[in-house]
Design a protein around this motif. Sequence first.
Motif, PDB file in Angstrom:
ATOM      1  N   ALA A  67       0.860  -1.183   0.000  1.00 46.73           N
ATOM      2  CA  ALA A  67       0.000   0.000   0.000  1.00 46.73           C
ATOM      3  C   ALA A  67       0.891   1.226   0.000  1.00 46.73           C
ATOM      4  N   VAL A  68       0.462   2.252  -0.729  1.00 54.20           N
ATOM      5  CA  VAL A  68       1.218   3.501  -0.714  1.00 54.20           C
ATOM      6  C   VAL A  68       0.287   4.616  -0.253  1.00 54.20           C
ATOM      7  N   SER A  69       0.770   5.427   0.693  1.00 54.22           N
ATOM      8  CA  SER A  69      -0.038   6.527   1.238  1.00 54.22           C
ATOM      9  C   SER A  69       0.601   7.847   0.836  1.00 54.22           C
ATOM     10  N   VAL A  70      -0.241   8.749   0.397  1.00 57.56           N
ATOM     11  CA  VAL A  70       0.235  10.063  -0.080  1.00 57.56           C
ATOM     12  C   VAL A  70      -0.557  11.153   0.618  1.00 57.56           C
ATOM     13  N   TYR A  71      -0.022  12.365   0.584  1.00 52.61           N
ATOM     14  CA  TYR A  71      -0.600  13.422   1.402  1.00 52.61           C
ATOM     15  C   TYR A  71      -2.025  13.822   0.979  1.00 52.61           C
ATOM     16  N   GLY A  72      -2.244  14.009  -0.311  1.00 49.76           N
ATOM     17  CA  GLY A  72      -3.520  14.610  -0.725  1.00 49.76           C
ATOM     18  C   GLY A  72      -4.366  13.701  -1.595  1.00 49.76           C
ATOM     19  N   ILE A  73      -5.635  13.987  -1.624  1.00 47.17           N
ATOM     20  CA  ILE A  73      -6.545  13.188  -2.454  1.00 47.17           C
ATOM     21  C   ILE A  73      -6.234  13.383  -3.940  1.00 47.17           C
ATOM     22  N   ASP A  74      -5.677  14.545  -4.293  1.00 48.10           N
ATOM     23  CA  ASP A  74      -5.317  14.763  -5.708  1.00 48.10           C
ATOM     24  C   ASP A  74      -4.148  13.868  -6.128  1.00 48.10           C
ATOM     25  N   ASP A  75      -3.243  13.608  -5.176  1.00 47.52           N
ATOM     26  CA  ASP A  75      -2.134  12.680  -5.479  1.00 47.52           C
ATOM     27  C   ASP A  75      -2.693  11.277  -5.702  1.00 47.52           C
ATOM     28  N   ASP A  76      -3.636  10.918  -4.836  1.00 50.71           N
ATOM     29  CA  ASP A  76      -4.285   9.611  -4.931  1.00 50.71           C
ATOM     30  C   ASP A  76      -4.933   9.453  -6.327  1.00 50.71           C
ATOM     31  N   LYS A  77      -5.644  10.480  -6.736  1.00 50.86           N
ATOM     32  CA  LYS A  77      -6.346  10.397  -8.034  1.00 50.86           C
ATOM     33  C   LYS A  77      -5.351  10.288  -9.181  1.00 50.86           C
ATOM     34  N   ARG A  78      -4.258  11.026  -9.052  1.00 46.33           N
ATOM     35  CA  ARG A  78      -3.238  11.025 -10.109  1.00 46.33           C
ATOM     36  C   ARG A  78      -2.634   9.615 -10.251  1.00 46.33           C
ATOM     37  N   ILE A  79      -2.365   8.987  -9.087  1.00 50.17           N
ATOM     38  CA  ILE A  79      -1.781   7.633  -9.119  1.00 50.17           C
ATOM     39  C   ILE A  79      -2.769   6.663  -9.768  1.00 50.17           C
ATOM     40  N   ARG A  80      -4.039   6.793  -9.395  1.00 53.18           N
ATOM     41  CA  ARG A  80      -5.036   5.862  -9.946  1.00 53.18           C
ATOM     42  C   ARG A  80      -5.284   6.097 -11.437  1.00 53.18           C
ATOM     43  N   LYS A  81      -4.942   7.285 -11.926  1.00 53.39           N
ATOM     44  CA  LYS A  81      -5.135   7.536 -13.365  1.00 53.39           C
ATOM     45  C   LYS A  81      -3.875   7.295 -14.182  1.00 53.39           C
ATOM     46  N   TYR A  82      -2.680   7.490 -13.551  1.00 56.18           N
ATOM     47  CA  TYR A  82      -1.463   7.502 -14.371  1.00 56.18           C
ATOM     48  C   TYR A  82      -0.354   6.547 -13.934  1.00 56.18           C
ATOM     49  N   ALA A  83      -0.489   5.878 -12.809  1.00 53.43           N
ATOM     50  CA  ALA A  83       0.602   4.981 -12.378  1.00 53.43           C
ATOM     51  C   ALA A  83       0.588   3.717 -13.239  1.00 53.43           C
ATOM     52  N   ASN A  84       1.745   3.442 -13.803  1.00 52.43           N
ATOM     53  CA  ASN A  84       1.852   2.338 -14.758  1.00 52.43           C
ATOM     54  C   ASN A  84       1.271   1.001 -14.247  1.00 52.43           C
ATOM     55  N   PRO A  85       1.693   0.499 -13.082  1.00 54.32           N
ATOM     56  CA  PRO A  85       1.160  -0.816 -12.666  1.00 54.32           C
ATOM     57  C   PRO A  85      -0.315  -0.775 -12.254  1.00 54.32           C
ATOM     58  N   TYR A  86      -0.851   0.429 -12.009  1.00 57.35           N
ATOM     59  CA  TYR A  86      -2.283   0.513 -11.669  1.00 57.35           C
ATOM     60  C   TYR A  86      -3.131   0.429 -12.938  1.00 57.35           C
ATOM     61  N   ILE A  87      -2.716   1.194 -13.962  1.00 61.08           N
ATOM     62  CA  ILE A  87      -3.563   1.230 -15.165  1.00 61.08           C
ATOM     63  C   ILE A  87      -3.274   0.080 -16.120  1.00 61.08           C
ATOM     64  N   PHE A  88      -2.039  -0.431 -16.060  1.00 63.25           N
ATOM     65  CA  PHE A  88      -1.692  -1.522 -16.985  1.00 63.25           C
ATOM     66  C   PHE A  88      -1.502  -2.847 -16.258  1.00 63.25           C
ATOM     67  N   GLY A  89      -1.929  -2.925 -15.010  1.00 62.92           N
ATOM     68  CA  GLY A  89      -1.715  -4.169 -14.256  1.00 62.92           C
ATOM     69  C   GLY A  89      -2.978  -4.602 -13.538  1.00 62.92           C
ATOM     70  N   GLY A  90      -2.956  -5.842 -13.107  1.00 65.28           N
ATOM     71  CA  GLY A  90      -4.144  -6.413 -12.478  1.00 65.28           C
ATOM     72  C   GLY A  90      -4.269  -6.054 -11.004  1.00 65.28           C
ATOM     73  N   PRO A  91      -5.420  -6.380 -10.415  1.00 68.46           N
ATOM     74  CA  PRO A  91      -5.677  -6.060  -9.015  1.00 68.46           C
ATOM     75  C   PRO A  91      -5.105  -7.123  -8.075  1.00 68.46           C
ATOM     76  N   LEU A  92      -5.253  -6.913  -6.784  1.00 65.06           N
ATOM     77  CA  LEU A  92      -4.949  -7.965  -5.802  1.00 65.06           C
ATOM     78  C   LEU A  92      -5.972  -9.086  -6.006  1.00 65.06           C
ATOM     79  N   ALA A  93      -5.594 -10.309  -5.627  1.00 65.66           N
ATOM     80  CA  ALA A  93      -6.547 -11.422  -5.719  1.00 65.66           C
ATOM     81  C   ALA A  93      -7.680 -11.189  -4.704  1.00 65.66           C
ATOM     82  N   ILE A  94      -8.863 -11.620  -5.055  1.00 64.30           N
ATOM     83  CA  ILE A  94     -10.032 -11.308  -4.219  1.00 64.30           C
ATOM     84  C   ILE A  94      -9.912 -11.821  -2.780  1.00 64.30           C
ATOM     85  N   PRO A  95      -9.480 -13.084  -2.545  1.00 67.42           N
ATOM     86  CA  PRO A  95      -9.375 -13.493  -1.127  1.00 67.42           C
ATOM     87  C   PRO A  95      -8.402 -12.630  -0.333  1.00 67.42           C
TER      88      PRO A  95
END
Length: 418
Positions: free
Chosen positions: A271-299
């Motif tokens: 898990a990565v924690s960042v100061y602001g919600i705008d940083d969070d949104k930026r990571i979810r829109k532009y971070a390579n392993p987030y947009i081009f990679g799969g999620p954690l396994a459901i269990p």
Amino acid sequence: MKHEINTHNINWLTNRIKRSEQHQESVWNNRANDFSFDKRDGKKVTLNESGHKMIEFMSCSYLGLEDDPRIKFAAKKAIDQYGVTFAAARTRMRPEITNVLDEKLQRIFGAPTITFPTVGLCHLAVLPLLGANELPSYPINNKVHWILDQTSHASIQILRGVLEQFGPVTRVNFADIECLKNSVKQVSELGYTAITLSDGVGSMGGLAPVKVLLELAKKYRGYAYIDDAHGTSIMGKNGAGYVLQELDDDFPRELVLTSSLAKAFGSTGGAVSVYGIDDDKRIRKYANPYIFGGPLAIPTIAAADAASDIHLSEEIYTLQNKLKRSCHYFDSIAPPNTVNHGNPVPIRGLFVGCEERAIQINKQLMQKGYACTVAMYPTVPEGKAMIRVAISNKHTDTDLSRLVDEFNQFANVEEMAL
Ligand SMILES: Cc1ncc(COP(=O)(O)O)c(C=O)c1O
């Protein structure tokens, strides 16, 4: 035609393998690692080939949450509800439990938090965005200069080439506080934004000078990127970890924090924690392993969610105190030169020094039914080999004292033989 090796052009990895090969081969040849088990009851494992029973000191699940019935139940229930995985990047679609976990992690760490399947992927996701001046709360003046602790975990060190795409990297020993301060001062005076990179709790010993790192970041308008994988859960309010405990549970705007959900937390992932919600949104829109990679396994999402409930309750402090007590007990019986002796973290290194001796001692411990890790170069410096012991709430005092007794016997006999 014989292929000549040009030794001048050997890359750093080949060089490191060459330096470590003799001991690494020996640890395999001596059967002092590489075991598999088919039964597990707390810390007792039964090896599948031989039926040999061992107490293991290898797993970093320090609080013993990994087989908590509530966590196991949550994982099983989630499989029934959602299946084992949802094989799409989270930007497209995700099971609702993903959002529930993110919200709980934000409460634990006191800052917006994004999960990844591993801590290594957190680094790969966030460091390029940070270096590229793409995280709004972390503006870069001119260009970054990365100041990397020499003992940082391999998952950051391997990204050196990635970091260098955004600015120079200087490796410094953060235990030498004067050298650290001078490095940050110098690069800042040259007009760079200094970003220090380090582990919070070293996987092989040592603790980051967290307060100093944040003071330097504030003073020189830089940032501290700290990987608290081993500090997660075992300390701090709601188990937010060693780093935030050092900062009085207040998430400063100069900090980027990574945490592990795979060690004391009781599940898997990072898990990565960042100061602001705008940083969070930026990571979810532009971070390579987030947009081009799969999620954690459901269990594992469900397991982390159930573990979060424990972190957000008073129970986490009972678990932390129990672990602290076991560490004190271990220190009262372990040799004084034990690595991390007296430190408030559950990693200990029964010091040996010579790699081959450490392998032989570990092998004998294995035969007696104690499974530990031999830590050798390149994980620790050459000539500083140790028997790494991960203390857990699942160990009894007897488990700990028998291990130390056996170690002392073997270590003394080996010493006399030399
Ligand atoms: C400090 C530190 N960071 C990162 C990692 C890697 O974690 P992961 O396997 O989740 O990438 C480890 C693994 O032990 C670690 O000790």
